[in-house]
Design a protein around this motif. Sequence first.
Motif, short mmCIF file in Angstrom:
data_model
loop_
_atom_site.label_atom_id
_atom_site.label_comp_id
_atom_site.label_asym_id
_atom_site.label_seq_id
_atom_site.Cartn_x
_atom_site.Cartn_y
_atom_site.Cartn_z
N PRO A 269 -6.09 1.39 -0.62
CA PRO A 269 -7.21 2.23 -1.08
C PRO A 269 -7.84 3.15 -0.04
N THR B 180 -3.02 5.55 -2.82
CA THR B 180 -4.29 4.84 -3.05
C THR B 180 -4.02 3.45 -3.60
N TRP B 181 -3.04 3.33 -4.49
CA TRP B 181 -2.67 2.02 -5.03
C TRP B 181 -2.13 1.13 -3.91
N GLY C 135 -2.17 9.00 -6.21
CA GLY C 135 -2.24 7.73 -6.93
C GLY C 135 -1.43 6.63 -6.26
#
Length: 220
Positions: A195, A191-192, A188
């Motif tokens: 991306p 990716t934050w 998470g």
Amino acid sequence: MSDRDERRREKTARRGELSGAGPVREERAPARFPGASAKFALFGEVLTVGLLITLVGLLIITLPTALVAGVRHMRRFVAADDSNLRLFWADVRAALVPGLVVGVATLAVTLLLLLDIDLARSGYLPGGALVEIVGWAGLAALAVALLVVASAWMPETGWRAAIRAVPAIVAADVAGALYVLATAVFVGVVTWALPPLFIPAIGCAVLAVVAIPVRRRRDA
């Protein structure tokens, strides 16, 4: 034969043993995960699995199916079993239709929890800080459950058996569940931040999900 030639032959034999290409010498036990002994090949497989999961999971509701196929493929690879991509796609076909129900339910719960977090941050809800904590905890639990289900799914038993097995798996290895949680948080966060990093991150997550249940434990 000179000492130099002897050392060279020993090095070649050791490399072949670790990679699975050569015979196992009698004085050494076979490697637990022979497919993972070649680090560069393992790195390439992590990226490949990450890309495959991303492609299959583009619709979001197909992400659970992508994860189970990715986990099974990685498990075969590290065990030096047949890891041909046709087996990955066979797992996708076997898991896809019933997996859509899991995907829709997972998406619905995720959106509901995100809505709760957004409302909690708006200041319009009493006890907003507590609601936000509950929302994040729910997302964490959902992520762990999804990865554990992906690890437990088998074509012979299907999704229901994998979902029902989650409480027992978590209770039997609480530390492992925390490792899985750390893996989900890692995916998470990266990716934050960027991306495109989801591809290698989810590949690393799949490798972790395969490795965590079979790690050496102090109480073993």
